[in-house]
Design a protein around this motif. Structure first.
Motif, PDB file in Angstrom:
ATOM      1  N   LYS A  62       7.617 -16.492   0.989  1.00  0.00           N
ATOM      2  CA  LYS A  62       6.969 -16.095   2.246  1.00  0.00           C
ATOM      3  C   LYS A  62       5.625 -15.443   1.948  1.00  0.00           C
ATOM      4  N   TRP A  63       4.775 -15.392   2.985  1.00  0.00           N
ATOM      5  CA  TRP A  63       3.513 -14.692   2.877  1.00  0.00           C
ATOM      6  C   TRP A  63       3.736 -13.220   3.187  1.00  0.00           C
ATOM      7  N   LYS A  64       3.300 -12.370   2.265  1.00  0.00           N
ATOM      8  CA  LYS A  64       3.440 -10.926   2.417  1.00  0.00           C
ATOM      9  C   LYS A  64       2.057 -10.286   2.427  1.00  0.00           C
ATOM     10  N   ALA A  65       1.902  -9.281   3.273  1.00  0.00           N
ATOM     11  CA  ALA A  65       0.606  -8.608   3.370  1.00  0.00           C
ATOM     12  C   ALA A  65       0.797  -7.101   3.357  1.00  0.00           C
ATOM     13  N   TRP A  66      -0.150  -6.440   2.707  1.00  0.00           N
ATOM     14  CA  TRP A  66      -0.226  -4.984   2.711  1.00  0.00           C
ATOM     15  C   TRP A  66      -1.582  -4.603   3.290  1.00  0.00           C
ATOM     16  N   TYR A  67      -1.575  -3.693   4.226  1.00  0.00           N
ATOM     17  CA  TYR A  67      -2.798  -3.419   4.951  1.00  0.00           C
ATOM     18  C   TYR A  67      -2.866  -1.956   5.361  1.00  0.00           C
ATOM     19  N   GLY A  68      -4.064  -1.541   5.771  1.00  0.00           N
ATOM     20  CA  GLY A  68      -4.260  -0.202   6.309  1.00  0.00           C
ATOM     21  C   GLY A  68      -4.237  -0.243   7.819  1.00  0.00           C
ATOM     22  N   GLY A  69      -3.519   0.703   8.419  1.00  0.00           N
ATOM     23  CA  GLY A  69      -3.436   0.743   9.875  1.00  0.00           C
ATOM     24  C   GLY A  69      -3.411   2.170  10.401  1.00  0.00           C
ATOM     25  N   GLY A  70      -4.010   2.372  11.578  1.00  0.00           N
ATOM     26  CA  GLY A  70      -4.007   3.695  12.185  1.00  0.00           C
ATOM     27  C   GLY A  70      -4.665   3.701  13.542  1.00  0.00           C
ATOM     28  N   SER A  71      -4.545   4.842  14.238  1.00  0.00           N
ATOM     29  CA  SER A  71      -4.987   4.909  15.635  1.00  0.00           C
ATOM     30  C   SER A  71      -5.804   6.140  15.986  1.00  0.00           C
ATOM     31  N   GLU A  72      -6.197   6.935  14.971  1.00  0.00           N
ATOM     32  CA  GLU A  72      -6.894   8.158  15.346  1.00  0.00           C
ATOM     33  C   GLU A  72      -7.796   8.684  14.234  1.00  0.00           C
ATOM     34  N   PHE A  73      -8.694   9.558  14.639  1.00  0.00           N
ATOM     35  CA  PHE A  73      -9.477  10.381  13.725  1.00  0.00           C
ATOM     36  C   PHE A  73      -8.964  11.817  13.839  1.00  0.00           C
ATOM     37  N   GLU A  74      -8.796  12.472  12.725  1.00  0.00           N
ATOM     38  CA  GLU A  74      -8.539  13.910  12.746  1.00  0.00           C
ATOM     39  C   GLU A  74      -9.883  14.621  12.874  1.00  0.00           C
ATOM     40  N   ILE A  75      -9.923  15.662  13.681  1.00  0.00           N
ATOM     41  CA  ILE A  75     -11.171  16.381  13.945  1.00  0.00           C
ATOM     42  C   ILE A  75     -11.025  17.819  13.478  1.00  0.00           C
ATOM     43  N   ASP A  76     -11.954  18.289  12.637  1.00  0.00           N
ATOM     44  CA  ASP A  76     -11.875  19.653  12.127  1.00  0.00           C
ATOM     45  C   ASP A  76     -12.627  20.624  13.041  1.00  0.00           C
ATOM     46  N   ALA A  77     -12.706  21.883  12.609  1.00  0.00           N
ATOM     47  CA  ALA A  77     -13.314  22.921  13.436  1.00  0.00           C
ATOM     48  C   ALA A  77     -14.801  22.692  13.666  1.00  0.00           C
ATOM     49  N   ASP A  78     -15.435  21.934  12.784  1.00  0.00           N
ATOM     50  CA  ASP A  78     -16.855  21.616  12.927  1.00  0.00           C
ATOM     51  C   ASP A  78     -17.088  20.281  13.629  1.00  0.00           C
ATOM     52  N   SER A  79     -16.028  19.749  14.237  1.00  0.00           N
ATOM     53  CA  SER A  79     -16.068  18.484  14.979  1.00  0.00           C
ATOM     54  C   SER A  79     -16.325  17.276  14.077  1.00  0.00           C
ATOM     55  N   LYS A  80     -16.122  17.420  12.784  1.00  0.00           N
ATOM     56  CA  LYS A  80     -16.232  16.274  11.882  1.00  0.00           C
ATOM     57  C   LYS A  80     -14.986  15.411  12.006  1.00  0.00           C
ATOM     58  N   GLN A  81     -15.184  14.101  12.064  1.00  0.00           N
ATOM     59  CA  GLN A  81     -14.080  13.164  12.257  1.00  0.00           C
ATOM     60  C   GLN A  81     -13.644  12.550  10.929  1.00  0.00           C
ATOM     61  N   TYR A  82     -12.322  12.549  10.703  1.00  0.00           N
ATOM     62  CA  TYR A  82     -11.737  11.975   9.499  1.00  0.00           C
ATOM     63  C   TYR A  82     -10.808  10.831   9.900  1.00  0.00           C
ATOM     64  N   PRO A  83     -11.082   9.606   9.468  1.00  0.00           N
ATOM     65  CA  PRO A  83     -10.220   8.487   9.848  1.00  0.00           C
ATOM     66  C   PRO A  83      -8.833   8.623   9.238  1.00  0.00           C
ATOM     67  N   SER A  84      -7.815   8.554  10.071  1.00  0.00           N
ATOM     68  CA  SER A  84      -6.443   8.756   9.622  1.00  0.00           C
ATOM     69  C   SER A  84      -5.679   7.426   9.652  1.00  0.00           C
ATOM     70  N   TYR A  85      -5.203   7.000   8.478  1.00  0.00           N
ATOM     71  CA  TYR A  85      -4.441   5.751   8.403  1.00  0.00           C
ATOM     72  C   TYR A  85      -3.508   5.788   7.204  1.00  0.00           C
ATOM     73  N   ASN A  86      -2.554   4.863   7.213  1.00  0.00           N
ATOM     74  CA  ASN A  86      -1.627   4.753   6.096  1.00  0.00           C
ATOM     75  C   ASN A  86      -1.461   3.284   5.714  1.00  0.00           C
ATOM     76  N   ILE A  87      -0.568   3.032   4.762  1.00  0.00           N
ATOM     77  CA  ILE A  87      -0.400   1.679   4.218  1.00  0.00           C
ATOM     78  C   ILE A  87       0.852   1.040   4.808  1.00  0.00           C
ATOM     79  N   ARG A  88       0.696  -0.172   5.294  1.00  0.00           N
ATOM     80  CA  ARG A  88       1.762  -0.858   6.013  1.00  0.00           C
ATOM     81  C   ARG A  88       2.017  -2.238   5.416  1.00  0.00           C
ATOM     82  N   TYR A  89       3.228  -2.698   5.633  1.00  0.00           N
ATOM     83  CA  TYR A  89       3.646  -4.032   5.166  1.00  0.00           C
ATOM     84  C   TYR A  89       4.009  -4.884   6.374  1.00  0.00           C
TER      85      TYR A  89
END
Length: 305
Positions: free
Chosen positions: A160-187
């Motif tokens: 079968k064809w197998k894929a590993w990829y990055g996926g996510g739905s949000e940015f984490e925002i710190d006290a200085d309003s800097k945005q950090y892309p939040s994602y993890n590894i999915r199969y």
């Protein structure tokens, strides 16, 4: 594992044009001509990436054979998902004789910094030029993956064809309003080696202070799936990491066994990310980026036997 660092392979000259700086996310392809063509994202002065390549000797990857004079894949048309940058993720030769390049396409947002989804381009001239398979993502957003969904490994294994990829739905925002892309590894599995099923498993999640883990570069070695990837905290830049799995779905993190870390000084002293591994004539090489997301280029290390 222990990796012996061999240094910086290629750094853009900074003379302007489409390859002003950076060689993002080195993605190797072992050619029939005994070279390794490393596809990378090269940024212009505005920071927009286009895909080019740096071809090196397979026997000695420190020896640059040639560099693409123009993009092999340019940015998409205005309004497209890849209008603000394209970066290579995975490349491989298929049974139909075409070279398949999965890539990340970037688009800027208004309330979030950017969106990134996975595209596919194919080549019939050995990888000198690529044409889009479709102008839309082959790995588009879903209800669980609103902002990030990008294939980094597509492998045919166990029938079968197998894929590993990055996926996510949000940015984490710190006290200085800097945005950090939040994602993890999915199969996920693919019916055709191109498009992903919407059914997925989070196979490697963030831990501790990490806000993201990504760029899963997976190989199968002696019946074991091995993943090289990057992890990141707000206090540190990317670090290289490692995991193993018997089936490609259930993974055990073995980051302490990755066998490589940042240098005391130089181009990879503050960050190491976007690993990719290739073997040739009994040798195994890892290509990766260093500081500032590969602004100075990419380097490699060799696995000590």
């Amino acid at each position: 594992m222990k990796w012996v660092k061999k240094g910086l392979v290629y750094s853009p000259g900074g003379a302007g044009g489409w390859a002003h700086n950076s060689a993002l996310q080195p993605t190797p392809y072992l050619t029939p001509e005994n070279t390794i063509r490393v596809y990378v994202g090269m940024r212009d002065e505005a920071g927009v990436s286009r895909v080019g390549y740096v071809e090196v000797s397979a026997d000695d990857p420190s020896e640059v054979v040639r560099v693409s004079e123009r993009p092999v894949l340019d940015i998409g048309t205005p309004g497209a998902f890849d209008e603000n940058g394209v970066v290579p993720c995975a490349v491989g030769l298929r049974a139909d004789g075409a070279l398949y390049l999965f890539y990340a396409g970037y688009q800027l947002g208004q309330k979030v910094r950017f969106f990134v989804f996975g595209g596919l381009a194919t080549s019939r001239d050995g990888g000198e030029t690529f044409e889009r398979f479709e102008r839309v993502p082959v790995c588009d957003r879903t209800d669980d993956e609103l902002l990030f969904r990008v294939i980094h490994t597509m492998m045919y294994a166990d029938g079968k064809w197998k894929a590993w990829y990055g996926g996510g739905s949000e940015f984490e925002i710190d006290a200085d309003s800097k945005q950090y892309p939040s994602y993890n590894i999915r199969y996920a599995e693919s019916p055709d080696g191109i498009h992903l099923s919407r059914d997925y498993t989070v196979c490697l999640d963030t831990a501790g202070e990490e806000y993201r883990v990504g760029r899963p570069y997976v190989i199968k070695d002696g019946g074991i799936y091995k993943m090289f990837y990057g992890s990141s905290t707000k206090a540190e830049g990317y670090r290289l990491a490692y995991a193993e799995s018997p089936d490609g779905i259930n993974w055990t993190r073995r980051d302490e066994e990755v066998g490589i870390d940042v240098s005391e000084s130089g181009w990879d002293s503050r960050m190491q990310g976007y690993p990719a591994v290739v073997s040739h004539k009994g040798k195994t090489y890892m290509f990766y980026n260093g500081n500032d997301y590969g602004r100075e280029g990419f380097g490699y290390a060799e696995l000590e036997r």
